[in-house]
Design a protein around this motif. Sequence first.
Motif, PDB file in Angstrom:
ATOM      1  N   PRO A   1      14.024  79.359  48.832  1.00 18.10           N
ATOM      2  CA  PRO A   1      13.685  79.975  47.270  1.00 18.10           C
ATOM      3  C   PRO A   1      14.782  80.755  46.565  1.00 18.10           C
ATOM      4  CG  PRO A   1      12.553  82.087  48.374  1.00 18.10           C
ATOM      5  CD  PRO A   1      13.334  80.862  49.800  1.00 18.10           C
ATOM      6  N   PHE A   2      16.273  80.767  47.223  1.00 20.89           N
ATOM      7  CA  PHE A   2      17.593  81.296  46.676  1.00 20.89           C
ATOM      8  C   PHE A   2      17.903  79.908  45.856  1.00 20.89           C
ATOM      9  CE2 PHE A   2      15.916  84.261  49.116  1.00 20.89           C
ATOM     10  CZ  PHE A   2      16.436  85.362  48.317  1.00 20.89           C
ATOM     11  N   HIS A   3      18.103  79.379  44.586  1.00 23.42           N
ATOM     12  CA  HIS A   3      18.929  78.034  44.337  1.00 23.42           C
ATOM     13  C   HIS A   3      20.595  78.722  44.210  1.00 23.42           C
ATOM     14  CE1 HIS A   3      15.176  76.815  44.572  1.00 23.42           C
ATOM     15  NE2 HIS A   3      14.832  77.273  43.791  1.00 23.42           N
TER      16      HIS A   3
ATOM     17  N   LEU B   1      21.180  84.551  46.915  1.00 23.89           N
ATOM     18  CA  LEU B   1      21.043  84.753  48.423  1.00 23.89           C
ATOM     19  C   LEU B   1      21.966  85.230  49.025  1.00 23.89           C
ATOM     20  CD1 LEU B   1      19.399  83.933  50.762  1.00 23.89           C
ATOM     21  CD2 LEU B   1      20.980  81.723  50.640  1.00 23.89           C
ATOM     22  N   ALA B   2      23.853  85.862  48.829  1.00 25.61           N
ATOM     23  CA  ALA B   2      24.104  86.812  49.056  1.00 25.61           C
ATOM     24  C   ALA B   2      23.861  88.191  48.384  1.00 25.61           C
ATOM     25  CB  ALA B   2      25.880  86.406  48.574  1.00 25.61           C
TER      26      ALA B   2
ATOM     27  N   HIS C   1      31.429  89.717  56.862  1.00 27.73           N
ATOM     28  CA  HIS C   1      32.460  89.592  55.924  1.00 27.73           C
ATOM     29  C   HIS C   1      32.363  87.922  55.900  1.00 27.73           C
ATOM     30  CE1 HIS C   1      36.454  90.299  54.531  1.00 27.73           C
ATOM     31  NE2 HIS C   1      36.892  89.158  55.389  1.00 27.73           N
ATOM     32  N   ARG C   2      32.370  87.766  57.217  1.00 28.70           N
ATOM     33  CA  ARG C   2      32.615  85.741  57.025  1.00 28.70           C
ATOM     34  C   ARG C   2      31.303  85.201  56.538  1.00 28.70           C
ATOM     35  NH1 ARG C   2      32.318  85.892  63.413  1.00 28.70           N
ATOM     36  NH2 ARG C   2      32.672  84.066  63.469  1.00 28.70           N
ATOM     37  N   MET C   3      30.440  85.810  56.955  1.00 33.90           N
ATOM     38  CA  MET C   3      28.734  85.050  56.228  1.00 33.90           C
ATOM     39  C   MET C   3      28.911  85.183  54.618  1.00 33.90           C
ATOM     40  SD  MET C   3      25.834  84.067  58.573  1.00 33.90           S
ATOM     41  CE  MET C   3      24.990  84.133  56.961  1.00 33.90           C
ATOM     42  N   ARG C   4      29.848  86.473  53.767  1.00 29.34           N
ATOM     43  CA  ARG C   4      29.419  86.854  52.678  1.00 29.34           C
ATOM     44  C   ARG C   4      30.675  85.654  52.201  1.00 29.34           C
ATOM     45  NH1 ARG C   4      30.535  91.754  52.984  1.00 29.34           N
ATOM     46  NH2 ARG C   4      28.840  92.823  53.820  1.00 29.34           N
ATOM     47  N   ALA C   5      32.015  84.662  52.784  1.00 29.35           N
ATOM     48  CA  ALA C   5      33.005  84.299  52.510  1.00 29.35           C
ATOM     49  C   ALA C   5      32.304  82.502  52.050  1.00 29.35           C
ATOM     50  CB  ALA C   5      33.587  84.479  53.856  1.00 29.35           C
ATOM     51  N   LEU C   6      31.184  82.982  53.311  1.00 27.53           N
ATOM     52  CA  LEU C   6      30.311  81.376  53.647  1.00 27.53           C
ATOM     53  C   LEU C   6      29.450  81.565  52.420  1.00 27.53           C
ATOM     54  CD1 LEU C   6      29.912  78.231  55.260  1.00 27.53           C
ATOM     55  CD2 LEU C   6      27.789  80.335  55.926  1.00 27.53           C
TER      56      LEU C   6
ATOM     57  N   GLY D   1      23.326  73.082  51.007  1.00 25.29           N
ATOM     58  CA  GLY D   1      22.002  72.372  51.010  1.00 25.29           C
ATOM     59  C   GLY D   1      22.181  72.391  52.694  1.00 25.29           C
ATOM     60  N   SER D   2      23.159  72.190  53.194  1.00 19.72           N
ATOM     61  CA  SER D   2      22.544  73.212  54.966  1.00 19.72           C
ATOM     62  C   SER D   2      22.032  74.176  55.676  1.00 19.72           C
ATOM     63  CB  SER D   2      24.132  72.102  55.751  1.00 19.72           C
ATOM     64  OG  SER D   2      24.188  71.030  55.030  1.00 19.72           O
ATOM     65  N   TRP D   3      23.405  74.885  55.074  1.00 15.47           N
ATOM     66  CA  TRP D   3      22.811  76.292  55.294  1.00 15.47           C
ATOM     67  C   TRP D   3      22.324  77.071  54.711  1.00 15.47           C
ATOM     68  CZ3 TRP D   3      24.781  79.214  51.870  1.00 15.47           C
ATOM     69  CH2 TRP D   3      25.358  78.716  50.838  1.00 15.47           C
ATOM     70  N   ASN D   4      22.318  77.268  53.878  1.00 12.89           N
ATOM     71  CA  ASN D   4      20.798  77.449  53.118  1.00 12.89           C
ATOM     72  C   ASN D   4      19.655  78.422  53.568  1.00 12.89           C
ATOM     73  OD1 ASN D   4      18.671  78.595  51.241  1.00 12.89           O
ATOM     74  ND2 ASN D   4      20.367  78.417  49.164  1.00 12.89           N
ATOM     75  N   PRO D   5      18.595  77.005  54.580  1.00 14.63           N
ATOM     76  CA  PRO D   5      17.702  77.636  54.783  1.00 14.63           C
ATOM     77  C   PRO D   5      17.925  78.534  55.974  1.00 14.63           C
ATOM     78  CG  PRO D   5      17.623  75.285  54.468  1.00 14.63           C
ATOM     79  CD  PRO D   5      19.325  75.369  54.229  1.00 14.63           C
TER      80      PRO D   5
END
Lengths: 403, 403, 403, 403
Positions: free
Chosen positions: B5-7, B12-13, B116-121, B129-133
Amino acid sequence: MTTSPFHGGGALAEHYDAVRQHSVALIKPLSAEDCAAQSMPDASPAKWHLAHTTWFFETFVLAEFEPNFTPFRPEFRVLFNSYYHGIGERHPRPQRGLLTRPGLGEVLEYRSNVDHRMRALLNSGVASGSWNPLVVLGLQHEQQHQELLLTDIKHLLSCNPLWPAYQDEAARPAGIPSPKGWNTFDGGLIEIGHYGTGFSFDNELPRHRVYLQPYELASSLVNNGEFAKFTLEGGYDDSSYWLSEGWDWRTQNNVNHPLYWQRCDGGWDEFTLGGRRTLDPASPAVHLSYYEADAYARWAGARLPTEAEWEYAAATHTEGSHEGQWFGSAWQWTQSSYAPYPGFRVAAGAVGEYNGKFMVNQYVLRGSSVVTPPSHARLSYRNFFPATARWQFSGVRLARDSG
Amino acid sequence: MTTSPFHGGGALAEHYDAVRQHSVALIKPLSAEDCAAQSMPDASPAKWHLAHTTWFFETFVLAEFEPNFTPFRPEFRVLFNSYYHGIGERHPRPQRGLLTRPGLGEVLEYRSNVDHRMRALLNSGVASGSWNPLVVLGLQHEQQHQELLLTDIKHLLSCNPLWPAYQDEAARPAGIPSPKGWNTFDGGLIEIGHYGTGFSFDNELPRHRVYLQPYELASSLVNNGEFAKFTLEGGYDDSSYWLSEGWDWRTQNNVNHPLYWQRCDGGWDEFTLGGRRTLDPASPAVHLSYYEADAYARWAGARLPTEAEWEYAAATHTEGSHEGQWFGSAWQWTQSSYAPYPGFRVAAGAVGEYNGKFMVNQYVLRGSSVVTPPSHARLSYRNFFPATARWQFSGVRLARDSG
Amino acid sequence: MTTSPFHGGGALAEHYDAVRQHSVALIKPLSAEDCAAQSMPDASPAKWHLAHTTWFFETFVLAEFEPNFTPFRPEFRVLFNSYYHGIGERHPRPQRGLLTRPGLGEVLEYRSNVDHRMRALLNSGVASGSWNPLVVLGLQHEQQHQELLLTDIKHLLSCNPLWPAYQDEAARPAGIPSPKGWNTFDGGLIEIGHYGTGFSFDNELPRHRVYLQPYELASSLVNNGEFAKFTLEGGYDDSSYWLSEGWDWRTQNNVNHPLYWQRCDGGWDEFTLGGRRTLDPASPAVHLSYYEADAYARWAGARLPTEAEWEYAAATHTEGSHEGQWFGSAWQWTQSSYAPYPGFRVAAGAVGEYNGKFMVNQYVLRGSSVVTPPSHARLSYRNFFPATARWQFSGVRLARDSG
Amino acid sequence: MTTSPFHGGGALAEHYDAVRQHSVALIKPLSAEDCAAQSMPDASPAKWHLAHTTWFFETFVLAEFEPNFTPFRPEFRVLFNSYYHGIGERHPRPQRGLLTRPGLGEVLEYRSNVDHRMRALLNSGVASGSWNPLVVLGLQHEQQHQELLLTDIKHLLSCNPLWPAYQDEAARPAGIPSPKGWNTFDGGLIEIGHYGTGFSFDNELPRHRVYLQPYELASSLVNNGEFAKFTLEGGYDDSSYWLSEGWDWRTQNNVNHPLYWQRCDGGWDEFTLGGRRTLDPASPAVHLSYYEADAYARWAGARLPTEAEWEYAAATHTEGSHEGQWFGSAWQWTQSSYAPYPGFRVAAGAVGEYNGKFMVNQYVLRGSSVVTPPSHARLSYRNFFPATARWQFSGVRLARDSG
């Protein structure tokens, strides 16, 4: 237990401080988490050792002899009782690792508090004849737990696939030359058991006569290189070397090498208090069960000594030197079942539960190990464990009939 | 799993930060020792929950999508894998409490590093589109572990005879009036399963038709006062109320009251996250096994609902208000075995192991509990546990056939 | 249970004799020793089956309806009670093999005695409305035990390294051609459950509506040749085909082939009621656990059917012919947990314990096997066993979603 | 083992027949079903005892010395091997009760066949020096199994709630007067172990010197009346009388009376080979574990004797009369762990597995019981069982230190 060797309260107070401080020094390399975990029912958390040894002084000395005794925390009477039915309820042994409270900090406070009160008692000198033997017993008891603390920590760290070291420079026993020689003894009517005015546990008494046939004892312990040969040559796979119960134990537990050995590129690594290391062939083979010790002896055309054979030989040899690794290297399995000496008497009261009630289905080990506190070893000392126990520093000295 | 649901990456962050910080906030009242212990094989240490949820992001998101991926520490891939065979080896579940290393401090560093690394991504927006789900799945996964962290800590603290509280002001669900009323439903051909654009797990899909006979559902949950009556009137001692397997379970485990109840002066105390307290008769009865829930229902002349009956009724009632404690009070056992919905498809790759492989010998629970993160509850949510499980906040809503 | 189909006492008496004599005929090939042994807790001695089915008539019919009832031997009330708490004490199930007394001879006398008294009752016709359904239930019950007697004897003989045959010419199901075809069904709102005036167990009632999605069912059962392919291609070694609980079961029990298969010169032998034989690739694969059945289905890109899918398809196909091995070949695992049908009612009294109390953690099997008494099979029949059960003649018919 | 006392083949052949016929006579009161069942892993079916003792002669004598040896049935080599690894595979001990084939009839044929061939060998006299000791060993072995057959049958029948008698007139030992007196021994350097030309097992050798402290031994065994007093006065409930391991055993197994005692109207019944009877207070207390024997001794202010104390005393007293029940009454627990005598040598080959490999975690019992074959008792005989064993006729003779 015999009379304390400490005649003046001052000397005992100094000894008290030294022993108590050594326990705390042992956990310096450990985190609070390391000190709280229990890796198997036979082992205890380091924190529990620190608390239980303190409980011993509070329960058996302060509760009896301190004026206006008030316990540090009444719940600890149950929580840190090990096996003394005479004291009442106990926390179940396999659940010691779930006691995240009290935390390590509070346990150290408990130690300081009891030490403070103990020092006041020791320095008062009042009725010292009554508590002196109990304090000495408590310190011997604490030294036993110092060794257990280290064997238990070694077992815990060995369960972690990160192979953490307790201390990079952990002590290792001196190397053992191979092959060994044999010392011959005529036997006859000899005496074993504690004598003199020093401390001993009740199980070392009374000194008594034993008749020995002529026998021979190996001049040194079996080392890793020798034990690796047994392993390589199929010693673990040939039932003819094994006691029937040992063979079943080995099969059910899929045992095919000493406890902390790990295969590595065709050779062996060993988990030590210093972390994972290449196996040292000259070091004494340790962490053997009675079954493994017995099977090795049979494979080598020998047998395990009796405790009388061991004590008589050690008395003879240690007069001169410490050669032969009688002490400070590894506990040495004997074929003697742990049983009362003729005339054995249990002490009155709860401390009477100290030794006697364990005299069934255990085997005596003699000597002392690389992690035994040095002042805790003596000729007549009787350590004991079930035949399955492997997490102690237990090794083998071979014996054989003479002539 | 449906589309996130996070477009926008920004929303999402923010959600990522909120969920991740909540996990760390949960251990504030705990010591490092509390966080390291494991009280039974079904439970995990709090520290392990913190590390495993982090492992999920590192393994399923960063390892795939982070440029120049380097793991924080390669050994963690094995150490903090829960049950994903597709990822490789795993540390044995019952030995999670022996992992005193890495310590809590290092696990918190691990979290910071991955965050930290996730926020960068997340902020890069590249290939979102690939990692969002997967990120959304990871956060749902973390919320599940937030609830488990609390049920596991409750169980650990309950094993300590000092009855320590997690938090003096621990949340308790609102009281439930007794007696309850019944709501009637005509049944017929209805639909259940997730719909719309929000997140759901794969096991909530596809939405599909089910035919229901007319039925009635209790307007509220069984409360402690009602359950105490069952206990008092011999409900635990009369086999006619029990499933055969439940009776054996009760007999072998000597069960005669809900998990955390303790007898006290003719009444009952209850161990809670706030420590030991007098049992509140108006609170929902929780920590019941499926067997106990089923026996209670039979004793009350009723039965457990099916999950379709529950979902259909909840959909009807929750349009108006949250009365009836559908959510936020206690998980509610249904008589529905955890099974795939018609047309169920497992996701490709290791995340496909998330749900499907557990679909045997477990029962579905619906609703949510007082320790479920609020944004984690929904109509079509299917929680599931074996019939023996008692350490979750599991209660009972009665059902009966209509007419 | 529905009304008995036997309106005249004479027809029922004849049926009674036929069923009762068949049980005794089954032990003709066996020695008294064969009849007394119990090979595992799930199985019972043949002698016990003979006695327990007799106990059923004595307890539920004669004790109620025989004038001047005197039990054959009062101790048998406890000794041969299986699981009826309503009747009182029971002999512990795992110790049935220790009942060397009464001997087989006395048990056969017990049967003759009860048969004699039953015939008197059946021929008297007094109050036949009351006992008629119980007698019919007792005969259905005895037929269930006739099948169990054979599966239990097969298991016992399989434990003997001499591989003794029960009967050289033991029945084998007809071969199954491979590959199979698929039959397609539209689904929709259909009905399942027993209807008509014939006998059924309470668990087959009430007939009720179920909504089915379109689906396909294999035209025949999986045969040994197909299952050997699964085995050969590593089906037992790849966790991705297995339910998590199934994988653990397989690992702990070291399962890598169906129960009675034995490796033999690169191929397979199979232990049968006719002794050890070369595996017949065309015979249906049997003695599979639910876990194995489910793993096979996943490997084959299919799934297990639900019991509604099975019953609807069988109703359609068996109108014409018995092709497709719906009955008389092997019990067929369904993915349906054994649960009460909507509106299910338990019978009053101890016979109410017949079925309902087993409705947890078991899975429904449909059809019937090569050792099911022929008159004991019907469309709506619900057999049930735990997911681990392998000693029944349990096989697989594949299903898949349509379109 | 020492040289056989049978110099002429004729005398040995007669002895062979007598011993062999006695075994068959023992099963006269039993059915084939009684002979096939196994009530626990420690016990064996009577049929198995009959077959295994026959296997011993076929394997160790006929296979070596019979011209043109052909086994009766080759599969029996595995089926009836008890624990001889040197002979190869064995059937798993806990599954002996599943061997319904060969039936009792075939086992009796096996006996006849082997007896026929043995007689031919015995009468031939060829190479008798080689097989004579093995035949004698085989007969001693068979006598041991005659006693086990009776203790195992007693255990089996005790599991049957019908309390069947083995024989209405089963032998009971003579009554023991209470209270008992004490006999005093000076000790000193004495000798124990077998001497002379008669048969002994290897474990009774070599005769050797032992030094004994002065001690006293009770003039008779503890009887049921005395043991009932221990029970009545809370002996089973006071941990101070128990070894730690014994207390755990008693608690886990809920032991509060000797094995076959049953409460009855405020008194005690006892299950005997003659069925259920009122407890005879004058009979020796039997079926005690080592733990119970030791606890009783402690409660009575005494201790268990060592085996050397027992043998020396028995040698002194039995010169005159059989008073004092040294033999034929009950086996008497000693505190001596079963260990090799100094200089013990195991026989070469598979018969070397006879005794030595059991020398760990077992305790020596001396004397003999009411079901020991009379010619099987001797002064130096060492029976041995684990501390938990209760199904043997094991009782207590008290000892205490002198002076």
